[in-house]
Design a protein around this motif. Sequence first.
Motif, short mmCIF file in Angstrom:
data_model
loop_
_atom_site.label_atom_id
_atom_site.label_comp_id
_atom_site.label_asym_id
_atom_site.label_seq_id
_atom_site.Cartn_x
_atom_site.Cartn_y
_atom_site.Cartn_z
N GLU A 129 3.13 20.73 -20.42
CA GLU A 129 3.95 19.65 -21.55
C GLU A 129 4.13 20.25 -22.79
O GLU A 129 4.59 19.92 -23.75
N ARG A 130 4.16 21.56 -22.49
CA ARG A 130 4.51 22.71 -23.22
C ARG A 130 6.51 23.37 -23.08
O ARG A 130 6.01 23.92 -22.01
N ARG A 131 6.66 24.07 -23.84
CA ARG A 131 7.87 24.48 -23.47
C ARG A 131 7.32 25.99 -23.20
O ARG A 131 6.49 26.78 -24.46
N ALA A 132 7.59 27.17 -22.15
CA ALA A 132 7.57 28.49 -21.71
C ALA A 132 7.49 29.43 -23.20
O ALA A 132 6.41 30.04 -23.55
N GLU A 133 8.26 29.36 -23.84
CA GLU A 133 9.22 30.65 -24.72
C GLU A 133 7.48 30.08 -25.68
O GLU A 133 7.54 31.33 -26.46
N GLU A 134 7.98 28.54 -26.15
CA GLU A 134 7.20 28.62 -27.25
C GLU A 134 5.30 28.98 -26.39
O GLU A 134 4.45 29.65 -27.58
N VAL A 135 4.78 28.67 -25.31
CA VAL A 135 3.82 29.34 -25.28
C VAL A 135 3.63 31.07 -25.36
O VAL A 135 2.58 31.44 -25.78
N GLU A 136 5.10 31.55 -24.90
CA GLU A 136 4.44 32.59 -24.69
C GLU A 136 4.59 33.46 -26.75
O GLU A 136 3.84 34.12 -26.82
N GLU A 137 5.33 33.20 -27.29
CA GLU A 137 5.01 33.10 -28.62
C GLU A 137 3.11 33.02 -29.56
O GLU A 137 3.01 33.56 -29.99
N ALA A 138 2.99 31.91 -28.80
CA ALA A 138 1.38 31.82 -29.15
C ALA A 138 0.42 31.81 -28.29
O ALA A 138 -0.79 32.71 -28.88
N VAL A 139 0.57 32.80 -27.31
CA VAL A 139 -0.12 33.61 -26.46
C VAL A 139 -0.24 34.77 -27.22
O VAL A 139 -1.27 35.34 -27.37
N TYR A 140 1.61 35.50 -28.04
CA TYR A 140 0.80 36.74 -27.80
C TYR A 140 0.32 36.86 -29.34
O TYR A 140 0.49 38.12 -29.72
N ALA A 141 0.52 35.51 -29.92
CA ALA A 141 0.05 35.86 -31.70
C ALA A 141 -1.49 35.88 -31.90
O ALA A 141 -2.14 36.19 -32.51
N ALA A 142 -1.64 35.03 -30.39
CA ALA A 142 -4.06 34.95 -30.46
C ALA A 142 -3.60 36.40 -29.48
O ALA A 142 -4.97 36.82 -29.38
N ASP A 143 -2.75 37.68 -29.85
CA ASP A 143 -3.35 38.46 -29.02
C ASP A 143 -3.40 38.24 -27.03
O ASP A 143 -4.67 39.66 -26.62
N GLY A 144 -3.04 37.90 -26.29
CA GLY A 144 -2.95 37.62 -25.24
C GLY A 144 -1.64 37.75 -24.67
O GLY A 144 -1.40 38.10 -25.44
N LEU A 145 -1.55 37.61 -23.41
CA LEU A 145 -0.21 38.17 -22.30
C LEU A 145 0.10 36.57 -21.81
O LEU A 145 -0.43 35.87 -20.79
N ALA A 146 1.42 36.35 -22.36
CA ALA A 146 1.92 35.74 -21.88
C ALA A 146 3.64 35.83 -21.86
O ALA A 146 3.63 35.77 -23.29
N VAL A 147 4.76 35.38 -20.73
CA VAL A 147 6.21 35.87 -20.55
C VAL A 147 6.89 34.98 -19.84
O VAL A 147 5.95 33.86 -18.58
N ALA A 148 7.43 34.39 -20.62
CA ALA A 148 8.22 32.83 -19.83
C ALA A 148 8.98 34.21 -18.78
O ALA A 148 9.97 34.79 -19.02
N VAL A 149 9.31 32.89 -17.36
CA VAL A 149 9.66 33.93 -16.94
C VAL A 149 11.67 33.63 -16.92
O VAL A 149 12.27 32.49 -16.99
N ARG A 150 12.78 34.28 -17.24
CA ARG A 150 13.41 34.38 -17.19
C ARG A 150 14.67 34.35 -15.86
O ARG A 150 14.07 35.52 -15.01
N THR A 151 16.13 34.94 -16.20
CA THR A 151 17.28 35.01 -15.32
C THR A 151 17.38 36.34 -16.28
O THR A 151 17.33 37.26 -17.15
N PRO A 152 17.50 37.34 -15.22
CA PRO A 152 18.66 38.55 -15.44
C PRO A 152 19.63 38.21 -16.69
O PRO A 152 19.67 39.25 -17.37
N GLY A 153 20.47 37.70 -16.43
CA GLY A 153 21.19 36.95 -17.94
C GLY A 153 20.50 37.04 -18.44
O GLY A 153 20.70 37.57 -20.52
N GLN A 154 19.31 35.78 -18.84
CA GLN A 154 18.74 36.06 -19.38
C GLN A 154 18.43 36.71 -20.32
O GLN A 154 17.95 37.42 -21.83
#
Length: 480
Positions: A157-182
């Motif tokens: 129920e959440r967007r990948a990029e939003e979770v990426e930033e929220a987890v990193y703000a908590a000193d955790g580790l998560a990244v959105a999967v991107r295409t090479p162009g992105q």
Amino acid sequence: MDQRSWARLWAALGGDSVLCERVRFVPRTCPDGSGGVLPARLPVRELARSTVAVCALAAAEFGTRSATRGAGTAVPGVGVDDGAVATAFVSERHLRIDGRAPSTFAPLSRFWRTDGGWLRTHANYPHHRARLLSALGVPDTGDDEALVAAVADVLAERRAEEVEEAVYAADGLAVAVRTPGQWSAHPQGAAVARLPLVGMERLDDAPALPPPSAGSRAGAGAGLRVLDLTRVIAGPVATRTLALLGADVLRIDSPRLPESADAHADTGFGKRSALLDLASRSGRASFEELLGEAHVVVTGYRPGALDRFGLSAGELAGRRPGVVVAQLSAWGGSGVGPWGGRRGFDSLVQAASGIAVTEGGPDGGPGVLPAQALDHGTGYLLAAAVLRSLTDQRDGGGSRLVRLALARTAHWLQHELEGAKEPEAPEEVREPYDPADWLDETVGPLGRLRHAVSPVAYDGGPEGWSRPPGRPGGDEPVWV
């Protein structure tokens, strides 16, 4: 293989192109004849061969120059065998500890579907797991199966990029999967692309340190003293390689941070391991004594994390003129784009940089490389850069700085590395690949270990490590 790829890599290390003639490659094919080792859409096999080739050549060159004081003795021949390379690049998968296969990824370290794309998380360490769950608002019940289901429900129920930033703000580790162009359009991807693949700098005009005394140690690096402040795979692979060459490698860990005993069993060969609390007065004093006799310091923590202890490259060189400092990062280092100072791992870099999309499966989901090739390749390249810096330092002096980043290695793999264009040898000349040919057994403090042998080989070079891995933190913080 396409010689241009690894020859350009050797040139990036400042190596003499004439020495490229000393390298020979032994191609291998899979037993079913389906193709070469480490098959992938991207040229992973060429990455692996190239990084091992320059590492072995740098070791052979350094050993020759050390023994002869630059008197012109020919550098020995270097052999790069696909079998040894492929086995070493998945060494953690071949490891057995008293017959037990170690766990590589924790249940919460995986790809997840979100409400808009895919997300990759890394939660192998307890503190990273706790931070991930906290950022997602999921209580840790201790039931991994239930936690996977709970996290999947939240992320759906959440967007990948939003979770990426929220987890990193908590000193955790998560990244959105991107295409090479992105990724190329992302500020971090663009910043990484501008970096050199291997950063090598002269920090000052300090005279070269006195040649190390080999004592009873043998090998090209005999007598070198290496302080190893690295974790997980890339940094430990680099220092494991220096230990193979006879260097006295002392790994330093904080008693405050947990370490995977299985990971230590894979990458701790040839080294000693000690605990030091750099936040304490006694720990700092012990470290300064070690630094006063060190030739090399290798760091792999989050960029800037060690600066408060006076361990930036400039400060280390100021207190130990002539030292070689090697720094490893995930995303490029402090000041390189918005992510330069973040933590990261091979799996996360693959996901963010577009590799996971390129290697995706027929169902449209993200995929992975056949090995944690960014980690292993960067590790061998880091060892090569340290050895080349030491070789150049003998004539020119100066404290030296080496910098590498997993994300820059990923860019090289995706955009700059040449794959094999033509058959390297007739089929009747190629040998089938069997990993068992490149495995050995060693008995030590951790039990009976089945492990991969090192792919770094040259005429007259070491046959193996001088000691098996000991228990993490089980040694005194002193030089041999």
